[in-house]
Design an enzyme around this catalytic site. Structure first.
Site, short mmCIF file in Angstrom:
data_model
loop_
_atom_site.label_atom_id
_atom_site.label_comp_id
_atom_site.label_asym_id
_atom_site.label_seq_id
_atom_site.Cartn_x
_atom_site.Cartn_y
_atom_site.Cartn_z
N GLY A 172 -65.50 31.28 -36.22
CA GLY A 172 -64.40 31.02 -35.72
C GLY A 172 -63.53 30.09 -36.88
O GLY A 172 -63.79 30.22 -38.07
N GLY A 173 -62.63 29.08 -36.22
CA GLY A 173 -62.25 28.12 -36.93
C GLY A 173 -62.83 27.46 -37.98
O GLY A 173 -62.53 26.90 -38.97
N GLY A 407 -49.61 41.79 -71.62
CA GLY A 407 -49.52 40.53 -70.85
C GLY A 407 -50.69 39.55 -70.63
O GLY A 407 -50.74 38.55 -70.69
N ALA A 408 -51.93 40.53 -70.73
CA ALA A 408 -53.23 39.88 -70.62
C ALA A 408 -53.56 39.02 -71.96
O ALA A 408 -54.17 37.91 -71.84
CB ALA A 408 -54.32 41.09 -70.47
C1 HXC Z 1 -71.78 24.64 -26.86
C2 HXC Z 1 -73.40 25.89 -27.73
C3 HXC Z 1 -72.31 26.51 -28.39
C4 HXC Z 1 -71.18 25.97 -28.57
C5 HXC Z 1 -74.18 27.37 -28.85
N1 HXC Z 1 -74.68 26.45 -28.14
N2 HXC Z 1 -73.12 27.47 -29.34
N3 HXC Z 1 -73.02 24.84 -26.91
N4 HXC Z 1 -70.84 25.00 -27.60
N5 HXC Z 1 -70.03 26.72 -29.18
C6 HXC Z 1 -75.93 26.04 -27.61
C7 HXC Z 1 -76.56 27.03 -26.49
O1 HXC Z 1 -76.06 26.94 -25.15
C8 HXC Z 1 -77.83 26.55 -26.65
O2 HXC Z 1 -78.20 25.62 -25.97
C9 HXC Z 1 -78.14 26.51 -28.14
O3 HXC Z 1 -76.72 25.84 -28.66
C10 HXC Z 1 -78.69 27.41 -29.18
O4 HXC Z 1 -77.54 28.65 -28.86
P1 HXC Z 1 -78.46 30.07 -28.40
O5 HXC Z 1 -77.15 31.02 -27.89
O6 HXC Z 1 -79.63 29.87 -27.52
O7 HXC Z 1 -78.75 30.64 -29.77
P2 HXC Z 1 -78.68 31.75 -30.79
O8 HXC Z 1 -79.47 32.96 -29.77
O9 HXC Z 1 -79.29 31.44 -32.11
O10 HXC Z 1 -77.16 32.12 -30.88
C11 HXC Z 1 -76.43 31.55 -31.91
C12 HXC Z 1 -75.01 31.81 -31.60
C13 HXC Z 1 -74.47 31.61 -30.09
C14 HXC Z 1 -74.62 33.13 -32.15
C15 HXC Z 1 -74.18 30.69 -32.50
O11 HXC Z 1 -75.14 30.38 -29.51
C16 HXC Z 1 -73.24 31.67 -29.68
O12 HXC Z 1 -72.47 32.86 -29.91
N6 HXC Z 1 -72.43 30.67 -29.68
C17 HXC Z 1 -71.00 30.65 -29.33
C18 HXC Z 1 -70.30 30.85 -30.53
C19 HXC Z 1 -68.68 30.72 -30.33
O13 HXC Z 1 -68.23 31.58 -29.94
N7 HXC Z 1 -68.34 29.42 -30.70
C20 HXC Z 1 -66.90 28.94 -30.44
C21 HXC Z 1 -66.23 29.79 -31.80
S1 HXC Z 1 -64.26 29.43 -31.74
P3 HXC Z 1 -79.58 25.20 -25.30
O14 HXC Z 1 -79.38 24.25 -24.49
O15 HXC Z 1 -80.16 26.53 -24.82
O16 HXC Z 1 -80.51 24.83 -26.45
C22 HXC Z 1 -64.59 27.96 -32.67
C23 HXC Z 1 -63.01 27.52 -32.82
C24 HXC Z 1 -63.11 26.26 -33.83
O17 HXC Z 1 -65.42 27.50 -33.21
C25 HXC Z 1 -61.80 26.28 -34.20
C26 HXC Z 1 -61.08 25.26 -34.99
C27 HXC Z 1 -59.87 25.40 -35.46
#
Ligand code: HXC
Length: 519
Positions: A172-173, A407-408
């Site tokens: 993501g971002g 040019g290079a």
């Molecule tokens: C809150 C999160 C989280 C998130 C993971 N966790 N991502 N909690 N916010 N974004 C937590 C899970 O609930 C879990 O908690 C622990 O972290 C580990 O995650 P798992 O899923 O069990 O781990 P894994 O199987 O290794 O998968 C990792 C992952 C997946 C691929 C990163 O967690 C995932 O897809 N997360 C969401 C990613 C996402 O969409 N993020 C937002 C992106 S947009 P527990 O309590 O069970 O340990 C963004 C915008 C930014 O970031 C913009 C900036 C401008």
């Protein structure tokens, strides 16, 4: 009232609690994935015993979606300062064991604090990334936190070196913070970076793609150029960062440290006299030239796998750090295309920002022709490289080993773009274009009237005549565009002497708010 012993005990307990991050089970899961924890990483990267931690007791302030029951000391990121080879750095290390290393308001504040500290004090920032992205439960607070970090990345850009290691997810971002830093290192097999993950890709473009195919280390090293280095393991990542940083100063007001060298200044390399093949169409390996001339043959290549037709990286001459840019005749004949122009342009700008002299080796047949290149904007991308060399005020030494056509020739750190010392080997060919192209243009009428053997003979004669007249370094040397024609085997010595003569160099660009690099 508690005694001092009890107060100290509480302090120790709280520290211990913070050090446990998301708890034993999650630490075990982290290890099972072949990854270190945030604190283990810091201990491996920094000099032993040098880490001073900030904000160990920080916690988030959210209560929604059950977050009030998920409070962890340090809030998922470990921050502070320490040293690498005795030189200070600021560091943050995202802790995947705490809420997936996700970034919320306080997490972001901790990173901003060390970034502000780094720009104030003038020391590099190293970010170790391993995060699920924006902490979903914190909503817009986490988006704001990201933007606060991006702003600091931009403010610190060109002021202190910024290095990012990607050691897990970065999606993501969140990708834009590493993208704004100077160097990115990805760990093979355990790290990935993308703006949108495979599920969203499937919905929007109907592509089936794995995490690795979309944003793994290999993809970003070979296709996108997003990562500058790929490491085979986390330990290799830390070794690489420790090495990389030795080539840089602490900030834009300083110079890179001089490292004592035992490599003789006057080391001659006879092989260099024979490295350029007699046949101008035969390739040779420019990396070999570089390795033969730098101190102890030690060259740290940057973006090795992307746009391999140009080489960029760091080396030293008699202990002085330099950035090296070199056309690579063994890949696409060393032609300048879109990627090569962007790669070298970005590298030259880094060197310029941080007072690192640039040594350029030239063997370039020109810019790559064709619709693919033109449609991708070779005009704008070539201009980026031209801009980078032209605005660059650090010492610039250029060695033309063979071709410098069209040019290079101008673009590759020529005298006209303020090259300080421009040398050519006797094998240099400096002209508007190569013999075959020139003969076709100059004698098009005559060639239309000829056929077969007669035509081939005419072409061979005219090409030879052109080669003798133009495909040499002496026309440029007569004009003073080349300061000297040097014996290839003496190249190391001549570069070292040149760098020494340029130690006091002062050069400025006109005062302006910003220069408008063609983006
Ligand atoms: C809150 C999160 C989280 C998130 C993971 N966790 N991502 N909690 N916010 N974004 C937590 C899970 O609930 C879990 O908690 C622990 O972290 C580990 O995650 P798992 O899923 O069990 O781990 P894994 O199987 O290794 O998968 C990792 C992952 C997946 C691929 C990163 O967690 C995932 O897809 N997360 C969401 C990613 C996402 O969409 N993020 C937002 C992106 S947009 P527990 O309590 O069970 O340990 C963004 C915008 C930014 O970031 C913009 C900036 C401008």
């Amino acid at each position: 009232m508690d005694s001092i012993e009890q107060k100290l005990k509480l302090l120790q307990q709280l520290r211990e609690q913070a050090r446990m991050g998301g708890g034993e089970k999650r630490i075990e899961t982290q290890h099972q994935k072949g990854k270190y924890t945030a604190r283990e990483r810091i201990m491996r990267l920094l000099d032993e015993g040098s880490f001073e931690e900030f904000d160990m007791f920080v916690t988030h302030r959210q209560t929604e979606f059950g977050l009030d029951k998920e409070v962890f000391l340090s809030d998922g990121v470990v921050t502070g300062h320490g040293t690498i080879h005795g030189r200070q750095v600021m560091i943050f290390s995202q802790d995947f064991t705490v809420l997936g290393g996700s970034l919320g308001e306080m997490f972001a504040k901790k990173i901003c604090k060390i970034m502000d500290y780094a720009t104030k004090v003038g020391v590099p920032v190293i970010g170790l990334n391993d995060s699920g992205g924006a902490r979903i439960q914190e909503g817009v607070m986490s988006l704001g936190g990201y933007a606060d970090i991006f702003l600091r990345n931009v403010m610190a850009s060109g002021v202190v070196p910024q290095i990012s290691a990607i050691l897990g997810p970065c999606a993501g971002g969140a990708v834009y913070s590493p993208a704004l830093t100077d160097f990115t290192i990805m760990t093979k097999g355990t790290s990935y970076m993308f703006v949108t993950g495979p599920k969203v890709v499937k919905t929007v473009t109907h592509e089936d793609v794995s995490v690795e195919q979309l944003g793994g280390a290999d993809v970003h090293a070979t296709k996108s150029g997003v990562t500058h280095f790929v490491a085979q393991s986390e330990d290799e990542t830390f070794e690489l960062i420790r090495k990389l940083i030795t080539f840089m100063p602490q900030n834009n007001m300083e110079e890179a440290p001089i490292v004592a060298s035992n490599d003789p200044v006057d080391r001659v390399e006879d092989d260099l006299n024979y490295i350029v093949p007699t046949d101008p169409n035969m390739p040779y390996d420019m990396r070999q030239v570089i390795e033969l001339v730098v101190d102890n043959n030690d060259f740290l290549e940057v973006r090795r796998q992307w746009a391999a037709n140009i080489i960029t990286g760091f080396g030293r001459f008699n202990g002085r750090s330099v950035g090296i840019v070199a056309n690579q005749p063994s890949v696409l004949a060393g032609v300048l295309d879109n990627k090569a122009s962007r790669k070298a342009g970005a590298f030259v700008r880094f060197c310029n920002a941080f007072n690192i002299p640039v040594v350029t080796f030239v063997d370039v047949p020109g810019f790559m022709p064709g619709t693919v290149q033109e449609y991708e904007g070779i005009i704008l991308n070539g201009a980026k490289l031209l801009y980078a060399f032209a605005e660059c005020t650090v010492p610039k030494i250029t060695i033309i080993t063979r071709k410098a056509y069209g040019g290079a020739y101008d673009v590759m750190s020529s005298k006209h773009l303020r090259g300080d010392l421009n040398y050519a080997w006797p094998t240099a060919e400096i002209a508007v274009m190569g013999p075959s192209g020139a003969v076709e243009v100059l004698y098009s009428k005559e060639l239309r009237a000829l056929e077969g053997e007669e035509k081939a003979k005419f072409i061979a004669e005219k090409e030879e005549e052109y080669r003798v007249k133009f495909a040499n370094p002496y026309n440029a040397a007569r004009a003073g565009f080349i300061d000297d024609v040097i014996e290839p085997r003496n190249t190391r010595f001549r570069i070292i002497r040149g760098l020494e003569s340029l130690v006091g160099k002062r050069d400025n660009n006109p005062l302006k708010k910003i220069g408008l690099v063609p983006l």
